[in-house]
Write a protein that holds these residues in place. Structure first.
Motif, PDB file in Angstrom:
ATOM      1  N   PHE A  23      44.185  45.298  37.996  1.00 11.93           N
ATOM      2  CA  PHE A  23      44.179  43.950  38.573  1.00 11.93           C
ATOM      3  C   PHE A  23      45.305  43.798  39.594  1.00 11.93           C
ATOM      4  O   PHE A  23      45.117  43.208  40.672  1.00 11.93           O
ATOM      5  CB  PHE A  23      44.336  42.915  37.461  1.00 11.93           C
ATOM      6  CG  PHE A  23      44.284  41.493  37.948  1.00 11.93           C
ATOM      7  CD1 PHE A  23      43.099  40.933  38.400  1.00 11.93           C
ATOM      8  CD2 PHE A  23      45.433  40.718  37.964  1.00 11.93           C
ATOM      9  CE1 PHE A  23      43.050  39.621  38.852  1.00 11.93           C
ATOM     10  CE2 PHE A  23      45.399  39.406  38.420  1.00 11.93           C
ATOM     11  CZ  PHE A  23      44.201  38.858  38.863  1.00 11.93           C
ATOM     12  N   PHE A  24      46.471  44.366  39.283  1.00 14.03           N
ATOM     13  CA  PHE A  24      47.601  44.266  40.213  1.00 14.03           C
ATOM     14  C   PHE A  24      47.321  45.035  41.497  1.00 14.03           C
ATOM     15  O   PHE A  24      47.514  44.519  42.607  1.00 14.03           O
ATOM     16  CB  PHE A  24      48.872  44.789  39.554  1.00 14.03           C
ATOM     17  CG  PHE A  24      50.057  44.819  40.486  1.00 14.03           C
ATOM     18  CD1 PHE A  24      50.748  43.660  40.796  1.00 14.03           C
ATOM     19  CD2 PHE A  24      50.468  46.017  41.065  1.00 14.03           C
ATOM     20  CE1 PHE A  24      51.823  43.676  41.661  1.00 14.03           C
ATOM     21  CE2 PHE A  24      51.549  46.050  41.944  1.00 14.03           C
ATOM     22  CZ  PHE A  24      52.227  44.875  42.233  1.00 14.03           C
ATOM     23  N   CYS A  25      46.855  46.282  41.365  1.00 17.99           N
ATOM     24  CA  CYS A  25      46.677  47.149  42.543  1.00 17.99           C
ATOM     25  C   CYS A  25      45.495  46.742  43.411  1.00 17.99           C
ATOM     26  O   CYS A  25      45.526  46.940  44.634  1.00 17.99           O
ATOM     27  CB  CYS A  25      46.511  48.604  42.098  1.00 17.99           C
ATOM     28  SG  CYS A  25      48.015  49.338  41.428  1.00 17.99           S
ATOM     29  N   GLU A  26      44.461  46.200  42.803  1.00 17.61           N
ATOM     30  CA  GLU A  26      43.249  45.919  43.560  1.00 17.61           C
ATOM     31  C   GLU A  26      43.100  44.459  43.978  1.00 17.61           C
ATOM     32  O   GLU A  26      42.223  44.130  44.771  1.00 17.61           O
ATOM     33  CB  GLU A  26      42.016  46.338  42.743  1.00 17.61           C
ATOM     34  CG  GLU A  26      42.024  47.786  42.302  1.00 17.61           C
ATOM     35  CD  GLU A  26      42.173  48.751  43.460  1.00 17.61           C
ATOM     36  OE1 GLU A  26      41.684  48.446  44.568  1.00 17.61           O
ATOM     37  OE2 GLU A  26      42.813  49.805  43.270  1.00 17.61           O
ATOM     38  N   TYR A  27      43.931  43.593  43.460  1.00 17.98           N
ATOM     39  CA  TYR A  27      43.789  42.173  43.822  1.00 17.98           C
ATOM     40  C   TYR A  27      45.138  41.492  44.039  1.00 17.98           C
ATOM     41  O   TYR A  27      45.411  40.967  45.111  1.00 17.98           O
ATOM     42  CB  TYR A  27      43.004  41.456  42.727  1.00 17.98           C
ATOM     43  CG  TYR A  27      42.664  40.024  43.076  1.00 17.98           C
ATOM     44  CD1 TYR A  27      41.589  39.720  43.912  1.00 17.98           C
ATOM     45  CD2 TYR A  27      43.437  38.973  42.591  1.00 17.98           C
ATOM     46  CE1 TYR A  27      41.283  38.403  44.238  1.00 17.98           C
ATOM     47  CE2 TYR A  27      43.143  37.662  42.916  1.00 17.98           C
ATOM     48  CZ  TYR A  27      42.067  37.384  43.744  1.00 17.98           C
ATOM     49  OH  TYR A  27      41.775  36.087  44.074  1.00 17.98           O
TER      50      TYR A  27
END
Length: 392
Positions: A23-27
């Motif tokens: 969730f952190f890396c992609e959004y």
């Protein structure tokens, strides 16, 4: 009362760790990065008032990016295509939401395989582009043509050029005016100066636009008196901001600096005229015809600032795709009829994303190892207790 085993707790931690990293890396990562960016302020002393009596801080807010290179059906691996397009979509949509530009320019090479894609593949590429770069009616999107969209000079033809112009509903050489600011859009792929039909047509359009802009300037300087052969002039009397795919002629990137400049081992490589940069002749013609107050270009995939003839600044805008750079970026420009100010907005680095995923993977392995050791310890303790029980 519910009871949770050690395995259930470990499984929950593993899921939370993996989901959190994803969730952190992609959004989420795009928000803190883009929140660091801000629209540059204009100098009131230089900018004065805009059209209609607007103050200088009511300037046009323009976002400029380049070289998105949407991968095609021939050379694009499905995972590479999925990954890069997701990154560009999230970065663009987050920037629109947080920064709210009035107008967005993309300086060519929208597609990677437009120069040879079939009609079916072209339509698929266009559909994906419109999905990625969707925007509200409050934002105007203006797209310029690049060599990967229609081919280099020896590859381009009327079919590919008109196909591109039809998709983006505009001719590839024109002037867009926004609150007194003239944006000159140049089809730089056609500036070879030879007798090719497209080259002749583009040069004819540029000569007409130059005459119209110069007439507007002459009218303003003559207090509204009619100037000979200037009856059709309709543009605001301000020097244009010139946008194109190819940079104007320069020998190399040797003088370029900054974190988005070309790597040190590439900066001294000599540029080829009509391939890496425009020819000297074409560059001088554009400067003489339009005397632009600012030039924005792409194509090299790296950032650079150049001053031509000691009075015409040019900014090369790096590629917006993580396939071409570890640190993509875009330009934020505040523009008034008499002033401009630029700032650069850097996007999350690919190495940072890889580092987060590697750290999450290492955390998963450590958690599994700790769980296994804990389970092994419990098993040994159980066997020990069982042995003592039997010996009694």
């Amino acid at each position: 009362m519910l009871k949770f085993s050690g395995s259930s707790v470990v499984a929950a931690l593993l899921i939370a760790l993996l989901f959190g990293a994803f969730f952190f890396c992609e959004y989420l990562i795009y928000f803190p990065t883009i929140l660091k960016c801000a629209w540059p302020k204009l100098s009131r002393a230089r900018g004065g008032e805009g059209t209609g009596g607007r103050p200088a801080d009511a300037a046009v807010r323009a976002m400029v990016l380049s070289d998105t290179h949407l991968l095609g059906a021939v050379g694009g691996h499905w995972f590479d295509k999925l990954r890069r397009e997701w990154q560009m979509e999230r970065a663009f949509q987050t920037a629109l939401w947080l920064l709210k530009p009035e107008i967005v320019f993309i300086l060519g090479d929208i597609f990677d395989e437009g120069k040879w894609s079939s009609q079916k593949h072209w339509e698929d590429d266009v559909r994906r582009f419109h999905r990625m770069f969707r925007h509200s009616s409050d934002t105007e999107l203006v797209v310029l043509v690049g060599n990967h969209d229609i081919g280099f000079h020896y590859e381009m033809d009327w079919f590919k050029l008109q196909r591109f112009e039809k998709v983006f509903n505009a001719s590839s050489t024109r002037i867009v005016t926004k609150r007194g600011v003239n944006f000159l859009l140049v089809n730089s792929v056609a500036l070879h100066g030879d007798s090719c039909p497209i080259c002749q047509s583009v040069e004819k359009d540029l000569i007409k636009l130059s005459r119209d802009l110069n007439c507007s300037l002459q009218k303003s300087q003559s207090d509204g008196d009619e100037t000979e052969n200037c009856e059709g002039s309709q543009y605001p009397p301000t020097a244009p901001i010139m946008l194109q795919h190819y940079p104007l002629y320069r020998v190399s990137d040797a003088s370029c600096t900054g974190q988005d400049a070309a790597p040190p081992e590439e900066r001294h490589l000599l540029f080829r005229e009509k391939y890496d940069v425009l020819s000297k002749e074409a560059s001088q013609r554009l400067l003489q015809w339009f005397k632009p107050r600012l030039i924005l270009s792409g194509h090299t995939h790296s950032g650079c600032e150049v001053l031509h003839d000691n009075k015409y600044p040019e900014i090369s805008v790096p590629s917006f795709s993580w396939r071409n750079r570890n640190n993509p970026s875009f330009i934020l420009a505040s523009l008034s009829p008499g002033d401009h100010s630029l700032s650069k907005c850097f996007l999350p680095e690919e190495s940072t994303v890889i580092g987060v995923y590697c750290s999450a993977g290492a955390g998963v392995l450590l958690l599994l190892l700790a769980h296994c050791l804990w389970m092994k310890g419990l098993l040994q303790l159980s066997l020990c207790l069982l042995g003592k029980h039997k010996s009694l």
